[in-house]
Enzyme design. Structure first.
Site, short mmCIF file in Angstrom:
data_model
loop_
_atom_site.label_atom_id
_atom_site.label_comp_id
_atom_site.label_asym_id
_atom_site.label_seq_id
_atom_site.Cartn_x
_atom_site.Cartn_y
_atom_site.Cartn_z
N CYS A 158 0.81 -1.22 -0.10
CA CYS A 158 0.13 -0.04 -0.12
C CYS A 158 0.83 1.47 0.11
O CYS A 158 1.86 1.16 0.44
CB CYS A 158 -0.88 -0.04 1.10
N ASP A 201 -6.75 -3.08 11.18
CA ASP A 201 -5.67 -2.45 11.42
C ASP A 201 -5.37 -1.93 12.67
O ASP A 201 -6.54 -1.75 13.60
CB ASP A 201 -5.69 -1.34 10.40
O1 LIG Z 1 -0.63 4.86 4.54
C1 LIG Z 1 -1.30 5.84 4.78
O2 LIG Z 1 -0.61 6.76 4.78
C2 LIG Z 1 -2.61 5.88 5.15
C3 LIG Z 1 -3.33 7.31 5.20
C4 LIG Z 1 -4.73 7.39 5.89
C5 LIG Z 1 -5.34 6.21 5.87
C6 LIG Z 1 -4.75 4.95 5.56
C7 LIG Z 1 -3.56 4.78 5.34
N1 LIG Z 1 -3.05 3.48 5.18
C8 LIG Z 1 -3.86 2.26 5.07
C9 LIG Z 1 -3.24 1.17 4.93
O3 LIG Z 1 -4.02 0.39 4.28
C10 LIG Z 1 -1.75 0.87 5.30
O4 LIG Z 1 -1.24 0.03 4.45
C11 LIG Z 1 -2.17 0.04 6.64
O5 LIG Z 1 -2.83 1.13 7.66
C12 LIG Z 1 -0.90 -0.34 7.28
O6 LIG Z 1 0.09 0.71 7.59
P1 LIG Z 1 1.50 0.44 8.17
O7 LIG Z 1 1.36 0.38 9.66
O8 LIG Z 1 2.49 1.56 7.59
O9 LIG Z 1 2.09 -0.79 7.31
#
Ligand SMILES: O=C(O)c1ccccc1NCC(=O)[C@H](O)[C@H](O)COP(=O)(O)O
Length: 213
Positions: free
Chosen positions: A8, A132
């Protein structure tokens, strides 16, 4: 069947190519301006164009979008899944599914067992669920915070909708996360970045190998 992987927060064609060639099953683009991973629709279209006829799904990520905001993106970008990562209610999830004729993956913030129970309201309503970590107080965004939650909260749970595990996953912990949660799909953003918003090709490759190897 091996665990599926969503990468993502992709912002450019090179990182998309790396993810596809490494075996990603989903590519995600973020349409949320406060995020360091935010992309404009035309940029997302370039990212997703790398998929071609590969068996990889295009996920567009939104936070409490209006129908106009969704339409603005969909006028420029072909999506396979709409990911809603805000405070959308079950009825709003259903409304988006009906208005746009696309599968909806609803992200659900998890910290406690009560959060897992609250997620039941979305089961069967959303086409897919994404568990999440609940964002910390004062967070500037509801996801992409590199925070993990207790994966055992999901152990032995059963859901009608297929679901994905997210939050603080990385090369070192993803095998444990899969084993403890029983997930069949994982989602990562921060864990494959050299710095916030900048993907690392090496980490993308290592993460996918750790999941599928
Ligand atoms: O990734 C972002 O900046 C974000 C911003 C606002 C809403 C959601 C967002 N990400 C969502 C996702 O699906 C991410 O991959 C997920 O939250 C996991 O993130 P991480 O802990 O950084 O791997």
């Amino acid at each position: 069947m091996s665990c599926k992987v969503k990468i993502c927060g992709l912002k450019n064609r090179e990182d998309a190519r790396t993810a596809i060639e490494a075996g990603a099953d989903y590519l995600g683009c973020v349409f949320f301006p406060p995020s360091p991973r935010h992309v404009e629709p035309q940029n997302a279209a370039e990212v997703f164009d790398m998929i071609g006829d590969a068996d990889v799904l295009r996920v567009g990520l939104f936070v409490d979008p209006s129908d106009d905001q969704l339409m603005e993106v969909l006028n420029h970008v072909r999506l396979d899944i709409i990911q809603l990562h805000g405070h959308e209610t079950p009825s709003r999830v259903e409304e988006v599914r009906l208005n746009f004729g696309l599968p909806v993956m609803k992200a659900l913030p998890i910290e406690t067992a009560q959060d897992v129970e609250a997620a039941r309201a979305y089961d069967k309503v959303a086409d897919r669920l994404l568990f999440d970590a609940k964002p910390p107080k004062g967070a500037t965004r509801p996801g992409g915070n590199a925070i993990a939650f207790d994966w055992n909260l999901l152990t032995d749970t059963s859901w009608d909708s297929p679901w994905m595990l997210a939050g603080g996953l990385n090369v070192e912990n993803v095998k444990d996360a899969i084993a403890q949660s029983g997930c069949k799909a994982v989602d990562v953003s921060s864990g494959v970045e050299a710095e916030k918003g900048v993907k690392s090709p090496e980490l993308i490759e290592k993460f996918i190998a750790a999941v599928k190897g």
